[in-house]
Design an enzyme around this catalytic site. Sequence first.
Site, short mmCIF file in Angstrom:
data_model
loop_
_atom_site.label_atom_id
_atom_site.label_comp_id
_atom_site.label_asym_id
_atom_site.label_seq_id
_atom_site.Cartn_x
_atom_site.Cartn_y
_atom_site.Cartn_z
N HIS A 46 0.83 -1.20 0.00
CA HIS A 46 0.00 0.00 0.00
C HIS A 46 0.87 1.25 0.00
O HIS A 46 0.53 2.25 -0.64
CB HIS A 46 -0.90 0.01 1.24
CG HIS A 46 -1.87 -1.12 1.30
ND1 HIS A 46 -3.23 -0.94 1.33
CD2 HIS A 46 -1.68 -2.46 1.32
CE1 HIS A 46 -3.85 -2.11 1.37
NE2 HIS A 46 -2.91 -3.05 1.38
N GLN A 49 12.95 -4.97 -7.49
CA GLN A 49 12.22 -5.79 -8.46
C GLN A 49 12.15 -5.13 -9.82
O GLN A 49 12.26 -5.80 -10.85
CB GLN A 49 10.81 -6.08 -7.94
CG GLN A 49 10.01 -7.00 -8.86
CD GLN A 49 8.92 -7.73 -8.13
OE1 GLN A 49 9.18 -8.71 -7.44
NE2 GLN A 49 7.70 -7.24 -8.26
N TRP A 95 -0.86 -6.94 -7.19
CA TRP A 95 -1.08 -5.96 -8.25
C TRP A 95 0.15 -5.13 -8.55
O TRP A 95 0.45 -4.81 -9.71
CB TRP A 95 -2.27 -5.07 -7.90
CG TRP A 95 -2.72 -4.18 -9.03
CD1 TRP A 95 -2.94 -2.83 -8.98
CD2 TRP A 95 -3.03 -4.57 -10.38
NE1 TRP A 95 -3.36 -2.36 -10.20
CE2 TRP A 95 -3.42 -3.41 -11.08
CE3 TRP A 95 -2.99 -5.79 -11.06
CZ2 TRP A 95 -3.79 -3.43 -12.44
CZ3 TRP A 95 -3.35 -5.82 -12.41
CH2 TRP A 95 -3.75 -4.65 -13.08
N ASN A 96 0.91 -4.76 -7.53
CA ASN A 96 2.14 -4.00 -7.78
C ASN A 96 3.10 -4.80 -8.65
O ASN A 96 3.68 -4.29 -9.61
CB ASN A 96 2.82 -3.62 -6.46
CG ASN A 96 2.03 -2.60 -5.67
OD1 ASN A 96 1.29 -1.80 -6.23
ND2 ASN A 96 2.19 -2.62 -4.36
N SER A 97 3.28 -6.08 -8.31
CA SER A 97 4.19 -6.93 -9.08
C SER A 97 3.69 -7.11 -10.51
O SER A 97 4.48 -7.12 -11.47
CB SER A 97 4.34 -8.29 -8.41
OG SER A 97 5.06 -8.19 -7.20
N GLU A 129 4.44 -4.00 -12.45
CA GLU A 129 5.88 -3.92 -12.74
C GLU A 129 6.26 -4.86 -13.86
O GLU A 129 7.10 -4.53 -14.71
CB GLU A 129 6.66 -4.22 -11.46
CG GLU A 129 6.57 -3.10 -10.43
CD GLU A 129 7.08 -3.49 -9.06
OE1 GLU A 129 7.13 -2.61 -8.19
OE2 GLU A 129 7.41 -4.67 -8.84
N ASP A 165 -6.99 -10.34 -4.17
CA ASP A 165 -7.24 -10.01 -5.58
C ASP A 165 -6.39 -10.82 -6.55
O ASP A 165 -6.62 -10.79 -7.76
CB ASP A 165 -6.97 -8.52 -5.80
CG ASP A 165 -5.53 -8.14 -5.45
OD1 ASP A 165 -5.09 -8.50 -4.34
OD2 ASP A 165 -4.86 -7.49 -6.26
N GLN A 166 -5.41 -11.55 -6.02
CA GLN A 166 -4.45 -12.25 -6.89
C GLN A 166 -5.13 -13.28 -7.80
O GLN A 166 -4.69 -13.50 -8.93
CB GLN A 166 -3.39 -12.93 -6.03
CG GLN A 166 -2.58 -11.96 -5.19
CD GLN A 166 -1.82 -12.63 -4.06
OE1 GLN A 166 -1.68 -13.85 -4.03
NE2 GLN A 166 -1.33 -11.83 -3.12
#
Length: 456
Positions: free
Chosen positions: A24, A336, A354-356, A359, A375-376
């Site tokens: 977050h 990353q 979601w961040n990954s 990216e 959410d994954q």
Amino acid sequence: MATSVNGSHRRPHYLLVTFPAQGHINPALQLANRLIHHGATVTYSTAVSAHRRMGEPPSTKGLSFAWFTDGFDDGLKSFEDQKIYMSELKRCGSNALRDIIKANLDATTETEPITGVIYSVLVPWVSTVAREFHLPTTLLWIEPATVLDIYYYYFNTSYKHLFDVEPIKLPKLPLITTGDLPSFLQPSKALPSALVTLREHIEALETESNPKILVNTFSALEHDALTSVEKLKMIPIGPLVSSSEGKTDLFKSSDEDYTKWLDSKLERSVIYISLGTHADDLPEKHMEALTHGVLATNRPFLWIVREKNPEEKKKNRFLELIRGSDRGLVVGWCSQTAVLAHCAVGCFVTHCGWNSTLESLESGVPVVAFPQFADQCTTAKLVEDTWRIGVKVKVGEEGDVDGEEIRRCLEKVMSGGEEAEEMRENAEKWKAMAVDAAAEGGPSDLNLKGFVDEDE
């Protein structure tokens, strides 16, 4: 329009409040920097517990910090703590935010008064506090727009019946199954405390006459999802991703041996494995399958393992297996974005946080999706069937998966065959659109500028 007490023009001042977790905090700080770029000032607020895990916050003109206690300043010690954490965060955080806002509005100095409040996922109570001071609120949604749509329809009685038949058909969204839903909505994985918080988010949006949501996505990626719920004004402002230098990642370590290791490898030859900040909670059977599947490919790999308890982890036979391989490198942390940008990386094994995922999209790297919770599950569906940039690991009803399935997925992405090339071409296509969206003058950048301009 923001004005001072004497009627002169004042630029917007946002109080930005997030849940105290890395996933977050990182996108929120990206947002803060972009808001400042467009003429706003930002006070960023989260719990002391997160502050203690972070490095030194960035010194940026226009950005200040206001930490508050969540009752667990030293972090959670056990699962039992988690059962009461959300209520304590709400109680302590609400009181602290009242003090922060009151002190700001009562200030007689040149301190710029707060003109609006932006809050992220899992802290819906922030909007209640803001309304007490008649401050406008905006939700920062750091998951796919598709997931917000699903939650909205699930908690709206007019649409609840749509979830009773499979495949599930929701307005403007791709067909999904129960297994594609966020895990909190799956009967076998439901988490009551999370459902309560998510319902509160939807209820908070319903109380607004014109609810605005800043979404960490971009229009080309989720065009239909962004307009699925007519009542919600979703504004795509992503991807909110740090640069490959990692200068705004406050949680990174100084271990950069992996860079030299990657430099020694052939182009697109390395499997990069990182399952997020909760990788320590990976079920043992998943760790076993992942270990055997990766080793069976005989390909070089870079594996991120975050050891909360080094002594206990030494007993993990699977960790010993991967550390004993002469083909791989195991490190505790990495930048990353820098790894994904390296030409040696050919595949990203990810939990689909979601961040990954963003990216990966911005780097043009195909993925093997191994979702675990939240959410994954939905993101993995989009990765495989909608954006077509990877393949999802098939897991049995009891969570069973074997090493052969992992190996199959890896070879499908890394083999260089027709399907692999299609995934790579799609990844490159989305990369170009992601970079364009966030660039100065790009669609997401202009959307955020418009958001700030409306408040001036």
